[in-house]
Design a protein around this motif. Sequence first.
Motif, mmCIF file in Angstrom:
data_model
loop_
_atom_site.group_PDB
_atom_site.id
_atom_site.type_symbol
_atom_site.label_atom_id
_atom_site.label_comp_id
_atom_site.label_asym_id
_atom_site.label_seq_id
_atom_site.Cartn_x
_atom_site.Cartn_y
_atom_site.Cartn_z
ATOM 1 N N GLU A 178 -11.376 18.894 -12.833
ATOM 2 C CA GLU A 178 -12.423 19.222 -11.862
ATOM 3 C C GLU A 178 -13.333 20.333 -12.391
ATOM 4 O OE1 GLU A 178 -13.362 19.146 -7.407
ATOM 5 O OE2 GLU A 178 -12.020 17.874 -8.559
ATOM 6 N N LYS A 179 -12.730 21.460 -12.740
ATOM 7 C CA LYS A 179 -13.498 22.624 -13.207
ATOM 8 C C LYS A 179 -12.710 23.326 -14.288
ATOM 9 C CE LYS A 179 -16.632 24.105 -9.654
ATOM 10 N NZ LYS A 179 -17.043 25.150 -8.743
ATOM 11 N N GLU A 182 -12.938 27.284 -14.772
ATOM 12 C CA GLU A 182 -12.419 28.039 -13.628
ATOM 13 C C GLU A 182 -10.898 27.979 -13.616
ATOM 14 O OE1 GLU A 182 -14.504 29.989 -12.225
ATOM 15 O OE2 GLU A 182 -16.022 28.919 -13.406
ATOM 16 N N TYR A 231 -17.992 24.433 -22.262
ATOM 17 C CA TYR A 231 -18.520 25.340 -21.232
ATOM 18 C C TYR A 231 -19.555 26.290 -21.842
ATOM 19 C CZ TYR A 231 -18.644 28.877 -17.558
ATOM 20 O OH TYR A 231 -19.047 29.750 -16.590
#
Length: 545
Positions: A178-179, A182, A231
């Motif tokens: 998802e992320k 994070e 990222y």
Amino acid sequence: MKEVKKDLAEVLSEKLGVEISEDDIERPEPEHGDFAYPVMQAASELGENPRQLAEETAGELESSDIVNSVDVAGPGYLNFNLKQKIFAERILEVLEDDSFGFEEKDEKALVEFSCPNLAKPMHIGHVRNNCIGDSLQRIMRFVGYDVTSENYIGDWGTKHGQVIYAYRKWGSKEEFDEKPMEHMYSLYVKFHDEADEEDKKKAREWSKKIEEGDEEAVRIWNMFREATIDYSQEEYERMGIEFDRVTGESVVADEAQKVVDEGLEQGVFEEDEDGSVYVDFESEKFPSTVVKRDDGATLYLTRDVANIRKREREGFDYNFYIVANEQDLHFQQLFDLAGRFGITDIHSEHISYGMLRLQEGSMSSSKGNVIRLSEILDKAVEKASEVEHRDVNNAEEVGLGAVKYANLSVSRPKDIEFDWDEVLDFEGDSGPYLQYTNVRAKSILRESDKEGELSGEFEKEEYRLLKKLSQFPEKVGEAARGREPAKIANYLSELCEEFNSFYHSCQVIGVEEKTEKRRLKLVEEFVNVSDEGLELLGIEPLEDM
Ligand code: ARG
């Protein structure tokens, strides 16, 4: 390329009979002349009185084909006023050359910067680093080096066992997918806050497993590494930064082991009772340092030694590290070690710089963590779009330009404290001021249907602008030699001021034709130089604002 300073130096050498280089020729205050030469040094070499020598030489120089008049000032300054038309032609020839007179060098330079660490987002510490690193790669390329920029990821070492361990204990693939950033970062933080002795012991085992090539450990490590790079890549794209290659400490991990073995053989390193290996710098005034731990793992320093050796093998002549001054000692130790290992075909240099702080502090209010790079960029863009009485187009480019200029215009060794109002002050010493002046000049050109041309005689303000423009290649050269983008940033700010006072006193469009063309020519050259200068800082020149 016929450069005026070189010509003057040649004429002077001939007349005085001493060796004079273009770097000895100075730029005096505009009202004193176009160029100046202090004869004091030459006079003492010749055993003559400087004032007298200056006076004798002045008369003879006036016959030269570019000099109009020579004045003697002070203890022995020669102030030259050039034949304006010839000077202008010479300048334009340089400024209209695509490479501004710089020639390709047969020298390979590696420019390393950014270097984020595995599983962590870039933070406030990377802001100035990225700005300086990117600008320097552009400057070095511009002056003719064969540049390779490298992002050397902090992807090896004991810390990474912790994230992997934390992922297996608390994490999930769903959340990661998802992320990714994070998730990785929250695991990292959780480990710090919650890990007990048992957790720490197990985390060390996972570090070991990565080094040993354990399948699961390597799979997760790889996944995290890719995610970190992906990222960061988005942030580089936002900042307009490109790397020629992405490497990492892991790439030289094996070579670092060899470095340890060789160092022991050659007596550069010593072994401790517990099996760890260290280097004793005693004679060099640095603290002695471990290069291999008792569990067999190499260290940051050891991997850097291996990496210099790799870069030397790759044929680089220069090895530039853009890293904050917190690591000054590290690089002193590193270069000392490189010397002891006989790595001398490559010239390594630490391009150190001071800290960036925000007036409001360096902790993120929401999470209690260090401020992220993305937060700073977001804030700059938000502020750019909220500037009073201005409806700013291109707030993204203006905000980023503001951050870049603020980081580059202060000389490297100095710390910076961000005052957002100054950073975004359209009338101050700021990125938006440069971008705005550049845009304004472009709009003048759009309004006219004529082409610029050197015609008629220069008026005072015009000639001042021309002289300022002529300094551009010199300033780029200084920036390259000093590894100092501030030379260009500060020059551009002065140039914009000069342009604005020119524009204030000289109407460009709708005046007598010769004058209009001449002034248009100056505006065109201002656009040319300021576009190029902004590019060298990594700031985007805009069409409107
Ligand atoms: N990753 C390191 C850090 O975040 C910076 C690496 C600098 N480069 C080097 N070759 N040591 O501190």
